[in-house]
Motif scaffolding. Structure first.
Motif, mmCIF file in Angstrom:
data_model
loop_
_atom_site.group_PDB
_atom_site.id
_atom_site.type_symbol
_atom_site.label_atom_id
_atom_site.label_comp_id
_atom_site.label_asym_id
_atom_site.label_seq_id
_atom_site.Cartn_x
_atom_site.Cartn_y
_atom_site.Cartn_z
ATOM 1 N N CYS A 320 0.988 -1.013 -0.362
ATOM 2 C CA CYS A 320 -0.057 0.295 -0.557
ATOM 3 C C CYS A 320 0.719 1.290 0.353
ATOM 4 C CB CYS A 320 -0.580 -0.450 1.760
ATOM 5 S SG CYS A 320 -2.268 1.685 1.370
ATOM 6 N N VAL A 321 0.020 2.293 -0.911
ATOM 7 C CA VAL A 321 1.295 3.653 -1.255
ATOM 8 C C VAL A 321 0.419 4.555 -1.199
ATOM 9 C CG1 VAL A 321 2.493 4.865 -2.650
ATOM 10 C CG2 VAL A 321 3.087 2.616 -2.457
ATOM 11 N N ARG A 322 0.267 5.237 -0.229
ATOM 12 C CA ARG A 322 -0.607 6.308 0.275
ATOM 13 C C ARG A 322 -0.201 7.405 0.274
ATOM 14 N NH1 ARG A 322 -2.792 3.964 4.837
ATOM 15 N NH2 ARG A 322 -3.870 2.442 3.962
ATOM 16 N N ASN A 323 -0.257 8.971 -0.022
ATOM 17 C CA ASN A 323 -0.058 10.427 0.322
ATOM 18 C C ASN A 323 1.640 10.447 -0.542
ATOM 19 O OD1 ASN A 323 -2.687 11.002 0.867
ATOM 20 N ND2 ASN A 323 -2.195 10.212 3.072
ATOM 21 N N SER A 324 2.577 9.867 -1.132
ATOM 22 C CA SER A 324 3.514 9.310 -1.594
ATOM 23 C C SER A 324 4.058 10.269 -2.761
ATOM 24 C CB SER A 324 3.906 8.073 -0.868
ATOM 25 O OG SER A 324 4.019 8.072 0.207
ATOM 26 N N ASN A 340 3.206 8.674 3.436
ATOM 27 C CA ASN A 340 4.102 10.511 3.978
ATOM 28 C C ASN A 340 5.093 10.124 3.392
ATOM 29 O OD1 ASN A 340 1.118 11.484 4.810
ATOM 30 N ND2 ASN A 340 1.679 10.812 6.289
ATOM 31 N N VAL A 341 5.729 10.140 2.312
ATOM 32 C CA VAL A 341 6.592 9.660 1.978
ATOM 33 C C VAL A 341 7.376 9.975 0.230
ATOM 34 C CG1 VAL A 341 8.378 6.861 1.522
ATOM 35 C CG2 VAL A 341 6.702 7.158 3.381
ATOM 36 N N ILE A 342 9.012 10.121 0.506
ATOM 37 C CA ILE A 342 9.538 10.816 -0.722
ATOM 38 C C ILE A 342 10.832 10.047 -1.146
ATOM 39 C CG2 ILE A 342 10.529 12.111 -2.018
ATOM 40 C CD1 ILE A 342 9.101 14.595 -0.156
ATOM 41 N N SER A 343 10.382 9.042 -2.060
ATOM 42 C CA SER A 343 10.973 8.009 -2.566
ATOM 43 C C SER A 343 11.955 8.700 -3.320
ATOM 44 C CB SER A 343 10.408 6.787 -2.550
ATOM 45 O OG SER A 343 11.822 5.593 -3.097
ATOM 46 N N GLU A 344 13.302 8.638 -3.199
ATOM 47 C CA GLU A 344 14.585 8.522 -4.434
ATOM 48 C C GLU A 344 14.481 7.994 -5.445
ATOM 49 O OE1 GLU A 344 16.252 10.239 -6.089
ATOM 50 O OE2 GLU A 344 17.197 11.784 -5.694
ATOM 51 N N LYS A 353 7.922 -4.150 5.328
ATOM 52 C CA LYS A 353 8.164 -2.934 5.903
ATOM 53 C C LYS A 353 7.185 -1.856 6.069
ATOM 54 C CE LYS A 353 12.526 -5.165 6.878
ATOM 55 N NZ LYS A 353 12.317 -5.697 6.189
ATOM 56 N N HIS A 354 7.090 -1.237 6.941
ATOM 57 C CA HIS A 354 6.253 0.083 6.549
ATOM 58 C C HIS A 354 6.823 1.432 7.401
ATOM 59 C CE1 HIS A 354 2.167 -2.690 7.975
ATOM 60 N NE2 HIS A 354 2.227 -2.750 7.673
ATOM 61 N N LEU A 355 6.610 1.978 6.699
ATOM 62 C CA LEU A 355 7.921 3.251 6.741
ATOM 63 C C LEU A 355 6.058 3.823 6.264
ATOM 64 C CD1 LEU A 355 9.875 2.675 4.144
ATOM 65 C CD2 LEU A 355 10.506 2.359 6.648
ATOM 66 N N LYS A 356 6.116 5.436 7.662
ATOM 67 C CA LYS A 356 5.486 6.495 7.524
ATOM 68 C C LYS A 356 6.009 8.059 8.542
ATOM 69 C CE LYS A 356 0.727 7.766 9.502
ATOM 70 N NZ LYS A 356 -0.322 6.493 10.676
ATOM 71 N N GLY A 357 5.876 8.181 7.632
ATOM 72 C CA GLY A 357 6.025 9.711 7.805
ATOM 73 C C GLY A 357 5.352 11.200 8.565
ATOM 74 N N GLU A 358 5.281 12.011 8.252
ATOM 75 C CA GLU A 358 4.270 13.162 8.947
ATOM 76 C C GLU A 358 3.543 14.010 7.408
ATOM 77 O OE1 GLU A 358 2.438 12.636 11.469
ATOM 78 O OE2 GLU A 358 3.474 11.032 12.420
ATOM 79 N N LYS A 359 2.275 14.251 7.930
ATOM 80 C CA LYS A 359 2.302 15.034 6.936
ATOM 81 C C LYS A 359 2.544 16.450 6.019
ATOM 82 C CE LYS A 359 -2.176 17.414 4.902
ATOM 83 N NZ LYS A 359 -3.191 18.050 5.148
ATOM 84 N N HIS A 360 3.694 17.143 7.246
ATOM 85 C CA HIS A 360 4.137 18.913 7.435
ATOM 86 C C HIS A 360 5.799 17.921 7.195
ATOM 87 C CE1 HIS A 360 0.736 20.958 7.640
ATOM 88 N NE2 HIS A 360 -0.246 20.244 8.490
ATOM 89 N N TYR A 361 5.613 16.329 7.436
ATOM 90 C CA TYR A 361 7.589 15.724 7.530
ATOM 91 C C TYR A 361 7.686 15.262 6.668
ATOM 92 C CZ TYR A 361 11.949 16.694 9.569
ATOM 93 O OH TYR A 361 13.597 16.920 9.769
#
Length: 371
Positions: A320-324, A340-344, A353-361
């Protein structure tokens, strides 16, 4: 606008974008699924009829050369005029390499002098918009200004910490400019775009160089604000100022709003980019997508929501990819979650794996990382 040349000044602070600008200048950072940041200002110039464009490049410009080539996609692969790369001046001082932009302008005065156009438009690259320079140029001629600078009235959402803001009189004349203002939530934001006669630009460069000045905005504009007749032209449309990871992420999320996407890519002309031929994206039976921009060559088996996928991304079953924002050739394996991820480019997120950032970070993953 055949009598106007363009100069795109890429001597910008790259540190604000952190991982995204480790391997490239800000102008070459991918955005919008298949574009680079520089595509917008360059397309605006070409759509306005400008056929001579010089790009003052920073030190690490290999990816920029690879993307732009000879300028064929922008109709700048020409025998007369066309696209010119102006490499950085290696000026050494006891403290190291001198990087402020006026010295780089000065080192390319021969290109400016020998260009056959009478006027010049100078622009940075990190102000993303779709505008018609012809309207601003008409305003410049009608007001008989020495210089016209473009600005956007802040909506209050932006952080103006790294901006230059201006004040204008009722007739549009600029009476004050401030870099890095104290009030960071309101004002008229200078879009780092200026129109003037080429002879005035040459005089400003030579005058600043003779006094040891080094910054075009601070020494060329602000110090001459009351000597020159400088007017402001207001841009009414959408503007994204890319000066941080947060602003980059917000701009890409804005593109998922149909009205913004339509305006940015089509309002005053199409935005051009390097063409990469490839197969269409393949959506398998288990794929679920909602409000997403997906480039070609992707394979989607999992779920994609409110996200931007670049070319060649693979989303496996159960992922699942959400808001990324997922850049080129990334792989998200089974049952992984990105939010909430930016992946190069060329990142592999392994199974579960579960990777989660914040909307403003948002969380940023560096190029070629395997997690």
């Amino acid at each position: 606008m055949k009598d106007v040349m363009g100069i795109i000044n890429l001597m910008e602070n790259e540190g604000f974008l952190k991982e995204l600008s480790y391997y490239r200048p800000v102008a070459a950072v991918p955005t919008g699924g298949r574009y680079r940041i520089i595509d917008f200002v360059l397309s605006n110039m070409v759509n306005s009829g400008i056929r001579n464009v010089g790009i003052i490049t920073p030190q690490k410009y290999r990816s920029l050369l690879d993307h732009m080539g000879r300028g064929k996609e922008w109709d700048l692969d020409r025998k007369r005029d066309g696209l010119f790369f102006l490499p950085p001046a290696q000026i050494h001082y006891p403290m190291g390499i001198y990087r402020w932009d006026l010295r780089h302008f000065c080192s390319h005065l021969d290109y400016i002098d020998f260009s056959r156009q009478k006027y010049v438009i100078i622009s940075g690259s990190n102000m993303i918009c779709n505008l018609d320079y012809k309207a601003a140029f008409r305003f410049h001629q009608e007001t008989k200004a020495d210089m016209t600078i473009l600005y956007k009235v802040s909506t209050g959402r932006e952080n103006l910490a790294h901006c230059t803001v201006i004040e204008t009189e009722d007739d549009g004349r600029v009476v004050d400019m401030a870099m890095n203002p104290v009030d960071r939530k309101a004002g008229k934001v200078f879009m780092e775009m200026a129109i003037m006669e080429k002879s005035l630009l040459v005089d400003l460069i030579n005058g600043c160089a003779s006094r040891g000045d080094c910054d075009f905005v601070k020494d060329g504009l602000i110090k001459n604000l009351h000597k020159l007749k400088i007017y402001g032209y207001r841009h009414q449309g959408y503007l994204a100022y890319i000066d941080s990871i947060q602003s980059y992420y917000q701009h890409n999320m804005d593109l998922l709003t149909p009205e913004i996407g339509q305006e940015l890519f089509f309002k005053h002309g199409v935005i051009y980019t390097k063409v990469a031929d490839g197969a269409p994206t393949r959506y398998k039976e288990t794929a679920k997508t909602q409000n997403a921009l997906v480039a070609n060559e992707c394979v989607i088996e999992g779920t994609v929501e409110n996200s931007i996928l670049f070319r060649g991304v693979k989303i496996h079953k159960g992922a699942c990819v959400r808001n990324s924002v997922i850049m080129e050739s990334c792989v998200v394996e089974e049952d992984a979650l990105l939010e909430n991820v930016i992946s190069e480019k060329q990142v592999v997120v392994t199974r579960g794996k579960h990777l989660k950032g914040e909307k403003h970070y948002p969380l940023v993953i560096r190029k070629r990382t395997v997690i």
